[in-house]
Design an enzyme around this catalytic site. Sequence first.
Site, mmCIF file in Angstrom:
data_model
loop_
_atom_site.group_PDB
_atom_site.id
_atom_site.type_symbol
_atom_site.label_atom_id
_atom_site.label_comp_id
_atom_site.label_asym_id
_atom_site.label_seq_id
_atom_site.Cartn_x
_atom_site.Cartn_y
_atom_site.Cartn_z
ATOM 1 N N ASP A 1 0.874 -1.169 0.000
ATOM 2 C CA ASP A 1 0.000 0.000 0.000
ATOM 3 C C ASP A 1 0.910 1.216 0.000
ATOM 4 O O ASP A 1 1.432 1.620 1.038
ATOM 5 C CB ASP A 1 -0.914 -0.021 1.233
ATOM 6 C CG ASP A 1 -1.647 1.294 1.460
ATOM 7 O OD1 ASP A 1 -1.748 2.092 0.501
ATOM 8 O OD2 ASP A 1 -2.109 1.522 2.594
ATOM 9 N N VAL A 2 1.127 1.786 -1.193
ATOM 10 C CA VAL A 2 2.102 2.863 -1.366
ATOM 11 C C VAL A 2 1.403 4.206 -1.234
ATOM 12 O O VAL A 2 0.576 4.583 -2.077
ATOM 13 C CB VAL A 2 2.789 2.764 -2.741
ATOM 14 C CG1 VAL A 2 3.822 3.877 -2.897
ATOM 15 C CG2 VAL A 2 3.438 1.397 -2.922
ATOM 16 N N GLY A 3 1.719 4.938 -0.172
ATOM 17 C CA GLY A 3 1.189 6.272 0.027
ATOM 18 C C GLY A 3 2.252 7.317 -0.238
ATOM 19 O O GLY A 3 3.416 7.001 -0.514
ATOM 20 N N GLY B 1 -8.227 6.781 -7.574
ATOM 21 C CA GLY B 1 -6.946 6.297 -7.066
ATOM 22 C C GLY B 1 -7.003 4.840 -6.657
ATOM 23 O O GLY B 1 -8.035 4.332 -6.197
ATOM 24 N N ASP C 1 -5.687 3.439 -4.128
ATOM 25 C CA ASP C 1 -5.965 3.282 -2.702
ATOM 26 C C ASP C 1 -7.456 3.347 -2.418
ATOM 27 O O ASP C 1 -7.974 2.601 -1.578
ATOM 28 C CB ASP C 1 -5.221 4.338 -1.894
ATOM 29 C CG ASP C 1 -5.541 5.769 -2.324
ATOM 30 O OD1 ASP C 1 -5.912 5.991 -3.494
ATOM 31 O OD2 ASP C 1 -5.410 6.685 -1.474
ATOM 32 N N ARG C 2 -8.163 4.192 -3.147
ATOM 33 C CA ARG C 2 -9.601 4.332 -2.924
ATOM 34 C C ARG C 2 -10.357 3.111 -3.464
ATOM 35 O O ARG C 2 -11.355 2.675 -2.865
ATOM 36 C CB ARG C 2 -10.107 5.621 -3.568
ATOM 37 C CG ARG C 2 -9.354 6.853 -3.076
ATOM 38 C CD ARG C 2 -9.908 8.142 -3.610
ATOM 39 N NE ARG C 2 -11.171 8.474 -2.954
ATOM 40 C CZ ARG C 2 -11.906 9.529 -3.246
ATOM 41 N NH1 ARG C 2 -11.488 10.374 -4.199
ATOM 42 N NH2 ARG C 2 -13.024 9.781 -2.600
ATOM 43 N N ASP D 1 -9.795 7.639 5.276
ATOM 44 C CA ASP D 1 -8.394 7.248 5.252
ATOM 45 C C ASP D 1 -7.533 8.474 5.576
ATOM 46 O O ASP D 1 -7.391 9.391 4.763
ATOM 47 C CB ASP D 1 -8.041 6.686 3.877
ATOM 48 C CG ASP D 1 -6.712 5.946 3.863
ATOM 49 O OD1 ASP D 1 -5.907 6.172 4.780
ATOM 50 O OD2 ASP D 1 -6.483 5.153 2.932
ATOM 51 N N THR E 1 -1.540 11.605 4.049
ATOM 52 C CA THR E 1 -1.094 12.921 3.615
ATOM 53 C C THR E 1 -2.288 13.746 3.147
ATOM 54 O O THR E 1 -2.372 14.950 3.388
ATOM 55 C CB THR E 1 -0.063 12.781 2.484
ATOM 56 O OG1 THR E 1 1.002 11.933 2.943
ATOM 57 C CG2 THR E 1 0.503 14.127 2.092
ATOM 58 N N THR F 1 -0.540 29.447 21.919
ATOM 59 C CA THR F 1 -0.410 29.246 20.477
ATOM 60 C C THR F 1 -0.605 27.778 20.080
ATOM 61 O O THR F 1 -1.295 27.472 19.107
ATOM 62 C CB THR F 1 0.973 29.731 19.996
ATOM 63 O OG1 THR F 1 1.120 31.110 20.318
ATOM 64 C CG2 THR F 1 1.121 29.544 18.495
#
Length: 255
Positions: A6-8, A106, A108-109, A128, A131, A182
């Site tokens: 699973d390449v993200g 995609g 992944d989807r 999911d 990134t 902050t």
Amino acid sequence: MRLLFDVGNTHIVIGLFKDNFINTWRIGTKSFETEDELYSHLYPLFKREQIDEIEINSVIISSVVPSINYILGKFAQKYFNTEAIFVNSKNLNNMKLNVDYPNEVGADRIANALALKKYYGENAIAIDFGTAITIDVLYNGNFIGGSIIPGINTQMMALFSKTAKLPQVELKFLDYSVGKNTIDNIQIGIIKTVVYGIQRLLLDIKNEYNTHFNIVITGGIGKSLQGIIPEFNNYDPYLTLKGVNVFYEILKGVD
């Protein structure tokens, strides 16, 4: 035995599947530039778990990073004497992609939707957290689309890189909504707006289709968000890998 990727954009989740998942690992997507460097990462992991590489006869990949697909293909050929199989929009015999441009969905989807259908029913939603945050909707057994949101860390890094005085902060969901410093302000401003924005979006989807959806969260950050709202109760860290495996089973006609 199947070797699954699973390449993200940031990380690669790697899994071994035989009758079930045997092992899973994570490496950086930018941690290698050749097939030999990739193997050098995996060899000690295989050795540690006493995995016989000869048993690996298939390499199946979901990738959202086209620039390394060639390396992955060479890796499969050189070290396992097999052609890499890439998840794609074709050959989805049991699921339609009911969107404007199916070829643009995609990998992944697609994998997430396949896993949803097999493990969570024909009406389900995957969130999911990577990134980018992708929301994938399965309705009556078919993928009907969803939405894409900048990931939480992506938003934090954008804020940090574009402002002179704002610090980097950790991922933390606060139980109050008015920040007094902050760091609190950033955590509330980014994390709570993302979480509650998704919560409202899920409600809108449910109302739009007048359907109850099983909701599953996944991705590296997903674990940190599990249970903070009722919609985030079900966390499946390997949803995409499961879908990669389902794609292979559909392609090969495996029951």
